[in-house]
Design an enzyme around this catalytic site. Structure first.
Site, PDB file in Angstrom:
ATOM      1  N   ARG A 118       0.847  -1.253  -0.036  1.00  0.00           N
ATOM      2  CA  ARG A 118       0.121   0.193   0.039  1.00  0.00           C
ATOM      3  C   ARG A 118       0.988   1.046  -0.002  1.00  0.00           C
ATOM      4  O   ARG A 118       1.790   1.353   0.852  1.00  0.00           O
ATOM      5  CB  ARG A 118      -0.916  -0.103   1.334  1.00  0.00           C
ATOM      6  CG  ARG A 118      -2.052   1.012   1.408  1.00  0.00           C
ATOM      7  CD  ARG A 118      -2.638   0.944   2.555  1.00  0.00           C
ATOM      8  NE  ARG A 118      -3.683  -0.339   2.608  1.00  0.00           N
ATOM      9  CZ  ARG A 118      -4.217  -0.489   3.815  1.00  0.00           C
ATOM     10  NH1 ARG A 118      -4.102  -0.165   4.681  1.00  0.00           N
ATOM     11  NH2 ARG A 118      -5.184  -1.631   3.480  1.00  0.00           N
TER      12      ARG A 118
ATOM     13  N   LYS B  41      -6.538   7.094  12.156  1.00  0.00           N
ATOM     14  CA  LYS B  41      -6.974   7.615  10.865  1.00  0.00           C
ATOM     15  C   LYS B  41      -7.423   9.080  11.244  1.00  0.00           C
ATOM     16  O   LYS B  41      -8.127   9.598  11.884  1.00  0.00           O
ATOM     17  CB  LYS B  41      -8.062   6.765  10.362  1.00  0.00           C
ATOM     18  CG  LYS B  41      -7.576   5.437  10.147  1.00  0.00           C
ATOM     19  CD  LYS B  41      -8.613   4.538   9.469  1.00  0.00           C
ATOM     20  CE  LYS B  41      -7.823   3.385   8.878  1.00  0.00           C
ATOM     21  NZ  LYS B  41      -8.922   2.352   8.245  1.00  0.00           N
TER      22      LYS B  41
ATOM     23  N   CYS C  99     -14.054  -1.922   5.570  1.00  0.00           N
ATOM     24  CA  CYS C  99     -13.257  -1.236   4.785  1.00  0.00           C
ATOM     25  C   CYS C  99     -13.660  -0.129   3.617  1.00  0.00           C
ATOM     26  O   CYS C  99     -13.095   0.810   3.449  1.00  0.00           O
ATOM     27  CB  CYS C  99     -12.133  -2.042   4.126  1.00  0.00           C
ATOM     28  SG  CYS C  99     -11.145  -3.055   5.467  1.00  0.00           S
TER      29      CYS C  99
ATOM     30  N   LYS D  98      -4.052   0.976  14.747  1.00  0.00           N
ATOM     31  CA  LYS D  98      -4.025   2.257  13.825  1.00  0.00           C
ATOM     32  C   LYS D  98      -4.882   3.381  13.909  1.00  0.00           C
ATOM     33  O   LYS D  98      -5.676   3.296  14.883  1.00  0.00           O
ATOM     34  CB  LYS D  98      -4.751   1.681  12.450  1.00  0.00           C
ATOM     35  CG  LYS D  98      -6.150   1.381  12.539  1.00  0.00           C
ATOM     36  CD  LYS D  98      -6.846   0.742  11.342  1.00  0.00           C
ATOM     37  CE  LYS D  98      -6.627  -0.766  11.312  1.00  0.00           C
ATOM     38  NZ  LYS D  98      -7.442  -1.469  10.100  1.00  0.00           N
TER      39      LYS D  98
ATOM     40  N   CYS E 162     -16.381  -8.614   4.820  1.00  0.00           N
ATOM     41  CA  CYS E 162     -16.362  -9.063   6.388  1.00  0.00           C
ATOM     42  C   CYS E 162     -16.840  -7.692   7.052  1.00  0.00           C
ATOM     43  O   CYS E 162     -16.896  -6.793   6.414  1.00  0.00           O
ATOM     44  CB  CYS E 162     -15.163  -9.495   6.934  1.00  0.00           C
ATOM     45  SG  CYS E 162     -13.810  -8.316   7.370  1.00  0.00           S
TER      46      CYS E 162
ATOM     47  N   CYS F  59      -7.636 -10.646   0.403  1.00  0.00           N
ATOM     48  CA  CYS F  59      -7.450 -10.224   1.720  1.00  0.00           C
ATOM     49  C   CYS F  59      -7.624 -11.679   3.024  1.00  0.00           C
ATOM     50  O   CYS F  59      -8.556 -12.193   2.520  1.00  0.00           O
ATOM     51  CB  CYS F  59      -8.953  -9.252   2.059  1.00  0.00           C
ATOM     52  SG  CYS F  59      -9.134  -8.966   3.616  1.00  0.00           S
TER      53      CYS F  59
ATOM     54  N   ARG G 109      -2.280   6.834   9.681  1.00  0.00           N
ATOM     55  CA  ARG G 109      -2.381   6.268   8.418  1.00  0.00           C
ATOM     56  C   ARG G 109      -2.339   7.317   7.417  1.00  0.00           C
ATOM     57  O   ARG G 109      -2.581   8.491   7.819  1.00  0.00           O
ATOM     58  CB  ARG G 109      -3.638   5.346   8.461  1.00  0.00           C
ATOM     59  CG  ARG G 109      -3.474   4.108   9.241  1.00  0.00           C
ATOM     60  CD  ARG G 109      -2.627   2.976   8.807  1.00  0.00           C
ATOM     61  NE  ARG G 109      -2.588   1.861   9.411  1.00  0.00           N
ATOM     62  CZ  ARG G 109      -3.450   0.927   9.063  1.00  0.00           C
ATOM     63  NH1 ARG G 109      -4.110   0.886   7.936  1.00  0.00           N
ATOM     64  NH2 ARG G 109      -3.396  -0.246   9.808  1.00  0.00           N
TER      65      ARG G 109
ATOM     66  N   CYS H  91     -14.855  -3.504  -1.113  1.00  0.00           N
ATOM     67  CA  CYS H  91     -13.468  -3.443  -0.644  1.00  0.00           C
ATOM     68  C   CYS H  91     -12.982  -4.822  -1.472  1.00  0.00           C
ATOM     69  O   CYS H  91     -13.750  -5.232  -2.036  1.00  0.00           O
ATOM     70  CB  CYS H  91     -13.645  -3.958   0.881  1.00  0.00           C
ATOM     71  SG  CYS H  91     -14.102  -5.539   1.036  1.00  0.00           S
TER      72      CYS H  91
END
Ligand code: SRM
Ligand code: SF4
Length: 551
Positions: free
Chosen positions: A69, A203, A467, A201, A463, A424, A138, A418
């Site tokens: 990424r 954001k 995302c 994480k 899931c 994934c 991020r 996603c």
């Protein structure tokens, strides 16, 4: 006070000598993949090591692949940077670039041996993969549309500033992936993060008032600028957003950020550092599933958080300004640009730039030298075009058979998905690969009722991790088991309200059908101009479920 044992990931971080671990050795050893600890550390460097789930299913065993990424703060790249990114899709990966829901770029199916060259080449294009993943701040998101308004034109620099200042300072990245000389000039101290980095994480997003194109309330920290006669007065600060929901962990849940304060422009960076500090010091280091800042604020309260922030900043905080939101859709098609000229928003289904779309975007970047911008809704903007460029760009798109946004059915145009399978590791079921079919089914239902042109935001994930941000969509479709989904309704058309569960365990082929009675009701009962999400909210998702749920 209960002292909880840190989770295993915490020990990997603290014992890693600032993100080095055994990465350098493992990159060149004979093994096809990475050790468990190295997989944890790789994320901080931008890579996820996993395996191809299709191969596993086909009985071909574990085919090791990585995803890489790239951080693109505010989603902006020059034509040359874009062309460099494009070229790399041929040297590593599967020949596609994937625009992410946070304005980054991902390469999928990257072999272990190709990782170092790929990362070096990304850095040579003056971009980085450092902190694209991992327990750090991020990629910082910001509205990508270059709309008229002097104050907006260069606003992007704030996203760049936070990205630069909040990046990890470890020399490990340069040492492992780049040249040694660069590494020698970098310090190892992590003044903001410390040796254990963050519990999870973090954001950050910016949104211009009125236009929630970045889904700002879903970030741990959001900033909404306020201008007076073109001058930046300051920011309303939002904190505590996050959508991740872990399957089987009942305390995990999506949460929207709360407005907490108003800060002047000179306090932007200090505020960001202070909020990251709260997360660093108080986030749950024993249970990663409940470690986001949203759980700290949820538990201790917004008032507590405001006081804590004021104390860390060493001054009282002004109250947040009132925010009114009118739009979240991307600016697709042609629009006048700040400072003159035009920009064009291209719809890229699920952000996947491959095949004809990739060829067309590359040709446009080469011929028009346009600046390229990636949006948080996985689309792409060509910026800085003059009148002469308009027919050229349209010609290139037509030549490659790429649909202009106005030619796409409305549901597909306003959808997100996603990646899910096969790349994934956490996917329960399909998402990106089945979105076009699901969108077409829903479009068919709407067309039959004369509602086909309505703007309805549809978002799907494989899931519950969220995302593609399904929990703030008007229709959210979330993978529950293989081929089965939970359907969420009632999110607001400007992403300021969470959607609620309408139906569970819906087979993929019945998704459009279960929405049919709700669309009928909407066609019959809606008020003038009422969006679908607002109708569902007014009607009550519980009531809709009672009327149209499974018997
Ligand atoms: Fe995400 C994990 C893809 C935006 C919540 N996300 C993952 C991983 C890395 C799977 C993994 O951990 O093994 C996925 C890689 C799949 C693949 O094959 O590429 C993945 N997330 C994505 C992207 C590519 C989806 C997309 O459609 O574009 C987005 C990359 C953004 C970027 O450039 O940084 C992406 N992820 C999001 C968002 C949306 C956002 O940030 O605006 C969310 C919800 C907001 C939030 O953070 O709460 C999100 N991803 C998660 C979570 C749940 C986190 C939690 O708090 O529980 C996970 C799982 C985890 O971290 O353990 C996850
Ligand atoms: Fe994977 Fe789930 Fe994120 Fe989709 S929502 S990319 S399936 S983690």
């Amino acid at each position: 006070m209960i002292v909880r044992k840190p989770s295993p990931g915490e020990q990997v971080k603290t014992g890693s000598r600032y993100l080095r671990g055994t990465l350098a050795e493992e990159l060149i050893n004979d093994g096809p993949g990475f050790s468990k600890d190295a997989v944890v550390l790789l994320k901080f460097h931008g890579a996820y090591a996993g395996d191809n789930r299709d191969s596993r299913k086909a009985g071909d065993g574990k085919v090791h692949i990585s995803m890489l990424r790239v951080c693109v703060p505010g989603g902006r790249v020059t034509a040359d940077q874009y062309l460099a990114l494009d070229r790399l899709a041929d040297t590593a990966g599967d020949g596609t670039l994937r625009i992410t829901s946070r304005q980054g770029i991902q390469y999928h199916h990257v072999g272990k041996r190709a990782l170092r060259d790929l990362i070096r080449a990304v850095n040579a294009a003056e971009l980085s993969t450092l902190a694209a993943c991992g327990d750090v701040v991020r990629n910082v998101v910001c509205c990508a549309a270059p709309l008229p308004g002097e104050e907006r034109a260069e606003f992007w620099r704030y996203a760049k500033l936070l990205d630069r200042e909040l990046k990890p300072k470890t020399g490990a990245y340069a040492e492992i992936w780049l040249d040694g000389e660069k590494a020698a000039t970098l310090e190892d101290a992590e003044p903001l993060y410390g040796a254990a980095y963050l519990p999870r994480k973090f954001k950050i997003g910016f949104a211009f008032e009125g236009e929630n194109t970045t889904d700002v309330y879903t970030n741990d920290l959001g900033f909404v600028p306020h201008f007076e006669s073109g001058r930046l007065e300051g920011f309303t600060v939002l904190a505590g957003g996050g959508l991740g929901t872990s399957p089987g962990v009942k305390e995990s849940h999506p949460r929207l950020a709360d407005p907490v304060a108003f800060v002047p422009p000179e306090d932007l960076l200090a505020t960001a550092r202070a909020v990251v500090g709260v997360h660093r010091d108080l986030g749950n280091r024993a249970n990663r599933k409940l470690a986001r800042l949203k759980y700290v604020i949820g538990e201790l309260g917004v008032e507590w958080f405001r006081n804590e922030l004021a104390e860390r900043l060493g001054k009282p905080l002004a109250p947040p300004r009132e925010l009114v939101w009118k739009r979240q859709s991307d600016y697709l098609g042609w629009h006048p640009q700040a400072g003159g000229g035009w920009f064009f928003g291209l719809r890229v289904v699920s952000g996947r730039i491959g095949g004809a779309v990739r060829a067309a975007v590359r040709q446009a970047a080469e011929e028009l030298r346009a600046e390229i911008r990636f949006t948080p809704q996985q689309n792409l903007i060509f910026a800085g075009l003059d009148d002469r460029a308009r027919p050229v760009l349209e010609g290139i798109l037509r030549e490659h058979g790429v649909a202009l946004p106005g030619e796409l059915p409305s549901v597909l145009r306003h959808s997100m998905a996603c990646p899910a399978l096969p790349t994934c590791a956490l996917a329960i079921t399909e998402s990106e690969r089945v979105l076009p079919g699901i969108a077409a089914g829903i479009q068919g239902e709407l067309d039959a009722l004369g509602l086909g042109a309505e703007t309805i935001h549809l978002r799907q994930t494989g899931c519950p991790n969220g995302c593609a941000r399904p929990y703030t969509a008007e229709i959210g479709i979330v993978g529950q088991s293989v081929g089965m989904y939970v359907v969420y309704l009632g999110g607001s058309p400007v992403s300021t309200r969470l959607a609620q569960v309408f139906r569970e365990k819906v087979p993929q082929e019945r998704l459009a059908e279960v929405l049919r009675p709700v669309f009928h009701e909407y066609a019959r009962e809606r008020r003038a101009g009422e969006a679908f999400g607002d109708y569902c909210f007014r009607a009550g998702v519980d009531a809709l479920r009672a009327r149209h749920g499974e018997a």
